[in-house]
Scaffold this active site. Sequence first.
Site, PDB file in Angstrom:
ATOM      1  N   GLY A 126      -1.888   5.205  -4.302  1.00 34.87           N
ATOM      2  CA  GLY A 126      -1.908   4.071  -5.208  1.00 34.87           C
ATOM      3  C   GLY A 126      -0.846   4.084  -6.278  1.00 34.87           C
ATOM      4  O   GLY A 126      -0.494   3.030  -6.818  1.00 34.87           O
ATOM      5  N   PHE A 148       0.836  -1.191   0.000  1.00 34.19           N
ATOM      6  CA  PHE A 148       0.000   0.000   0.000  1.00 34.19           C
ATOM      7  C   PHE A 148       0.871   1.241   0.000  1.00 34.19           C
ATOM      8  O   PHE A 148       2.039   1.215   0.407  1.00 34.19           O
ATOM      9  CB  PHE A 148      -0.943   0.012   1.214  1.00 34.19           C
ATOM     10  CG  PHE A 148      -0.230   0.037   2.543  1.00 34.19           C
ATOM     11  CD1 PHE A 148       0.055   1.242   3.178  1.00 34.19           C
ATOM     12  CD2 PHE A 148       0.186  -1.140   3.151  1.00 34.19           C
ATOM     13  CE1 PHE A 148       0.715   1.266   4.401  1.00 34.19           C
ATOM     14  CE2 PHE A 148       0.855  -1.122   4.371  1.00 34.19           C
ATOM     15  CZ  PHE A 148       1.123   0.084   4.995  1.00 34.19           C
ATOM     16  N   CYS A 149       0.290   2.360  -0.476  1.00 33.14           N
ATOM     17  CA  CYS A 149       0.967   3.655  -0.462  1.00 33.14           C
ATOM     18  C   CYS A 149      -0.107   4.731  -0.323  1.00 33.14           C
ATOM     19  O   CYS A 149      -1.280   4.417  -0.112  1.00 33.14           O
ATOM     20  CB  CYS A 149       1.809   3.852  -1.720  1.00 33.14           C
ATOM     21  SG  CYS A 149       0.856   3.762  -3.255  1.00 33.14           S
ATOM     22  N   THR A 150       0.262   5.986  -0.450  1.00 32.76           N
ATOM     23  CA  THR A 150      -0.660   7.077  -0.159  1.00 32.76           C
ATOM     24  C   THR A 150      -1.883   7.076  -1.071  1.00 32.76           C
ATOM     25  O   THR A 150      -3.021   7.046  -0.605  1.00 32.76           O
ATOM     26  CB  THR A 150       0.057   8.432  -0.275  1.00 32.76           C
ATOM     27  OG1 THR A 150       1.217   8.413   0.547  1.00 32.76           O
ATOM     28  CG2 THR A 150      -0.858   9.563   0.178  1.00 32.76           C
ATOM     29  N   ILE A 183      -4.078   4.542   0.612  1.00 36.24           N
ATOM     30  CA  ILE A 183      -4.553   4.830   1.965  1.00 36.24           C
ATOM     31  C   ILE A 183      -5.670   5.866   1.944  1.00 36.24           C
ATOM     32  O   ILE A 183      -6.631   5.780   2.707  1.00 36.24           O
ATOM     33  CB  ILE A 183      -3.384   5.340   2.832  1.00 36.24           C
ATOM     34  CG1 ILE A 183      -2.260   4.307   2.894  1.00 36.24           C
ATOM     35  CG2 ILE A 183      -3.860   5.686   4.244  1.00 36.24           C
ATOM     36  CD1 ILE A 183      -0.924   4.886   3.325  1.00 36.24           C
TER      37      ILE A 183
END
Length: 316
Positions: free
Chosen positions: A184, A180-182, A209
């Site tokens: 996508g 996951f990241c901020t 996220i």
Amino acid sequence: MRSGMEPVKIAALYQFARFDEPEPLLGPLHEACEREGVKGTLLVAQEGINGTIAGPPAGLDRALDAIRAITGLDALEIKFASATEMPFLRMKVKLKREIVTIGDDSVDPLRAVGTYVAAKDWNALIADPDVMLIDVRNDYEYRIGTFKGAIDPETTSFRAFPAYVREKHAGDKNKKIAMFCTGGIRCEKASAFMLQEGFSEVYHLQGGILRYLEDVPAEESRWQGSCFVFDERIAVGHALVPDTSLTLCHGCRQPLTADDCAHPEHEEGVACRYCAPMMSEARRTSARERNRQVALAKARGEAHLGPEAQSERAKA
């Protein structure tokens, strides 16, 4: 909200695409945003577009329509949020080699990416004890918030992610990986890289996220802390509400807690515990002068529009 002022609408957007000649897009994109009173940053490269922009709600919507028309892109991944104050000083449209920098030209998200997992299905996936959960973001982002049980790669930039994977996970290619990241975008490249490296089962949080915090109720959430965002909101929590307990270091642009600000090496507007050991005296002197100019401008009731300190670090 300021009396008589409408809220500011924020859009974090990206789409991977093929632009043989991206440079001619820069002027029209800048003009379209300026016309609508929209500010922020758009990055354009041969691989697509990425950025965060903000403006009056109707104006932002018109700017997004213009971006679609100018680029020919009709599948932009967009996360919306709102603020009471404009989080950017000006509008910038930049030509880049990559819209999110992993530093490896062979990584192509348009060829293959991992399996997308919707926010509503994320909890079930990461509750599986056989899943290895990796936070693709940087150490300063992980520090203020992450998913329970996530691995911190301890990277300071996205460029370091390939080396981290090769060093720490060479023996995990048959494991089920969730990332996951901020927003996508980093996971698009990270998952493409891992598939290229021979990992067999790679999943990533669709919309990142920000989508999860928007869609998943707080009482059902497995998220802990706040999510760093690359603008003056600093970080957001559930329902994308800004976390007002954090401040931003003007020296390194890292998010700071109250404990960080109380640290002996912290100097307001100059350096924090994370960057002070590496900061030269010349840079400290420059920062102190900037603070003096900001204070003078404030006393005159003006905004200080000196060189913008907004970070160029990878966004998501």
